[in-house]
Design a protein around this motif. Structure first.
Motif, short mmCIF file in Angstrom:
data_model
loop_
_atom_site.label_atom_id
_atom_site.label_comp_id
_atom_site.label_asym_id
_atom_site.label_seq_id
_atom_site.Cartn_x
_atom_site.Cartn_y
_atom_site.Cartn_z
N TYR A 1 -4.83 6.04 -4.34
CA TYR A 1 -5.16 6.08 -5.70
C TYR A 1 -4.66 5.06 -6.10
O TYR A 1 -5.37 4.36 -7.29
N ASN A 2 -3.55 4.53 -5.92
CA ASN A 2 -3.08 3.28 -6.52
C ASN A 2 -3.67 1.85 -6.10
O ASN A 2 -4.00 1.12 -7.01
N TYR A 3 -4.02 2.10 -4.94
CA TYR A 3 -4.44 0.52 -4.23
C TYR A 3 -5.13 0.84 -2.85
O TYR A 3 -4.59 1.23 -2.02
N TYR B 1 0.96 -1.34 0.01
CA TYR B 1 0.11 0.03 -0.14
C TYR B 1 0.92 1.17 -0.06
O TYR B 1 1.70 1.51 0.95
N THR B 2 0.87 1.88 -1.14
CA THR B 2 1.37 3.13 -1.03
C THR B 2 0.42 4.55 -0.98
O THR B 2 1.23 5.54 -0.57
N ASN B 3 -0.62 4.41 -1.70
CA ASN B 3 -1.64 5.40 -1.66
C ASN B 3 -2.93 4.84 -1.92
O ASN B 3 -3.18 3.92 -2.62
#
Length: 129
Positions: free
Chosen positions: A62-64, A58-60
């Protein structure tokens, strides 16, 4: 007939096709169960969900999205539990904190620390904090 509708065009259909002419839906269901609960198939499923857990990142939002991350992880844990390879809550929470990779965001770092301090043995608590 219902099994045929649900499996037509899918890999599963090949396992019940032989029963189509006899209309023996019970036998068709047993053939499906025998195939998809076989040792080989279970091993494949376990390998797939272990990869999902290993690759969870999990990075943000928006991406995931976080909800998608935790749902995916929870599903993997359910599959492993069903196949006698359960992760206890402590292992789940630890893996979740490892999957959250936002080192430059102080709020997230504090939230991860809070999660580990307050919910070290409570998967649902950690997910919902």
């Amino acid at each position: 007939k219902k099994l045929r509708e649900l499996t037509l065009g899918e890999e599963a259909y090949t396992w019940i096709k032989s029963e189509e002419t006899t209309m023996n839906s019970r036998r068709a269901w047993l053939l499906l169960a025998d195939h998809f609960e076989s040792e080989q198939w279970v091993g494949r499923r376990v390998t797939e969900v272990e990869k999902i857990l290993k690759d969870a990142n999990y990075t943000n939002e928006y991406n995931y999205p976080f909800e998608k991350l935790t749902a995916s992880m929870n599903n993997a844990y359910l599959v492993l539990e069903k196949n006698d390879q359960p992760y206890n809550d402590r292992m789940r929470v630890k893996r979740l904190t490892q999957a959250i990779n936002m080192r430059n965001n102080m709020d997230v770092c504090v939230a991860k620390r809070y999660m580990l301090d307050k919910y070290p043995d409570n998967w649902l608590g950690a997910v919902n904090c």
